[in-house]
Design a protein around this motif. Sequence first.
Motif, mmCIF file in Angstrom:
data_model
loop_
_atom_site.group_PDB
_atom_site.id
_atom_site.type_symbol
_atom_site.label_atom_id
_atom_site.label_comp_id
_atom_site.label_asym_id
_atom_site.label_seq_id
_atom_site.Cartn_x
_atom_site.Cartn_y
_atom_site.Cartn_z
ATOM 1 N N SER A 193 0.822 -1.211 0.000
ATOM 2 C CA SER A 193 0.000 0.000 0.000
ATOM 3 C C SER A 193 0.858 1.265 0.000
ATOM 4 N N THR A 194 2.065 1.180 0.537
ATOM 5 C CA THR A 194 2.939 2.358 0.536
ATOM 6 C C THR A 194 3.805 2.441 -0.714
ATOM 7 N N GLU A 195 3.965 1.301 -1.410
ATOM 8 C CA GLU A 195 4.836 1.267 -2.585
ATOM 9 C C GLU A 195 4.107 1.490 -3.901
ATOM 10 N N LEU A 196 2.834 1.154 -3.957
ATOM 11 C CA LEU A 196 2.117 1.185 -5.225
ATOM 12 C C LEU A 196 1.143 2.349 -5.295
ATOM 13 N N ASP A 197 1.235 3.103 -6.377
ATOM 14 C CA ASP A 197 0.313 4.220 -6.589
ATOM 15 C C ASP A 197 -0.823 3.854 -7.537
ATOM 16 N N GLN A 198 -0.598 2.839 -8.386
ATOM 17 C CA GLN A 198 -1.569 2.533 -9.436
ATOM 18 C C GLN A 198 -2.727 1.658 -8.956
ATOM 19 N N ALA A 199 -2.687 1.204 -7.704
ATOM 20 C CA ALA A 199 -3.759 0.356 -7.187
ATOM 21 C C ALA A 199 -4.078 0.742 -5.749
ATOM 22 N N THR A 200 -5.315 0.473 -5.364
ATOM 23 C CA THR A 200 -5.719 0.650 -3.975
ATOM 24 C C THR A 200 -5.577 -0.688 -3.273
ATOM 25 N N ILE A 201 -4.965 -0.680 -2.113
ATOM 26 C CA ILE A 201 -4.805 -1.880 -1.305
ATOM 27 C C ILE A 201 -5.752 -1.740 -0.111
ATOM 28 N N ALA A 202 -6.590 -2.755 0.066
ATOM 29 C CA ALA A 202 -7.614 -2.671 1.109
ATOM 30 C C ALA A 202 -7.701 -3.986 1.863
ATOM 31 N N LYS A 203 -8.388 -3.932 3.009
ATOM 32 C CA LYS A 203 -8.574 -5.141 3.809
ATOM 33 C C LYS A 203 -9.967 -5.154 4.428
ATOM 34 N N VAL A 204 -10.455 -6.371 4.645
ATOM 35 C CA VAL A 204 -11.767 -6.582 5.253
ATOM 36 C C VAL A 204 -11.604 -7.604 6.373
ATOM 37 N N ASN A 205 -11.985 -7.219 7.576
ATOM 38 C CA ASN A 205 -11.986 -8.129 8.721
ATOM 39 C C ASN A 205 -13.254 -8.982 8.633
ATOM 40 N N VAL A 206 -13.092 -10.277 8.377
ATOM 41 C CA VAL A 206 -14.255 -11.139 8.165
ATOM 42 C C VAL A 206 -15.115 -11.294 9.423
#
Length: 101
Positions: A43-56
Amino acid sequence: MGAVTLTQSTFQEQIDQGVTLVDFWAPWCGPCKIQIPIIEELSTELDQATIAKVNVDQEPELASKYEIMSIPTLLLFKDGELVDKMVGLQSKEVLKNKLNI
C-alpha cells in the motif's frame, strides 16, 4: 498511506473504479498475521492500485457475498469486476505481478 479498511457500506464504492486488491482476514488467523505486513508494504509502494482489507469477523456479509471459505483470501477487482481470487498466503512478488494487469 496504508491499506484502506473496508466495510459493507464502503466496499462497493471503493472497488468501482481502478484496480483494488482486497485482503479478507481475521485477527486470530496465523497466516493473516504474516499477510498483513505484506499488504501494508504494498500500500505504501504502489500508486496505481488501492490496497484494502476486510476483517471477516466484523464484516460477515462481505465474506459471505464473495464466498470466502478460508483466510487469508485476496480478491483483485478492476473497475468493479472481480478478476482474480487468491486463497492462502501470497508473497509480495506474486501480488505485485498480479497488480500489473
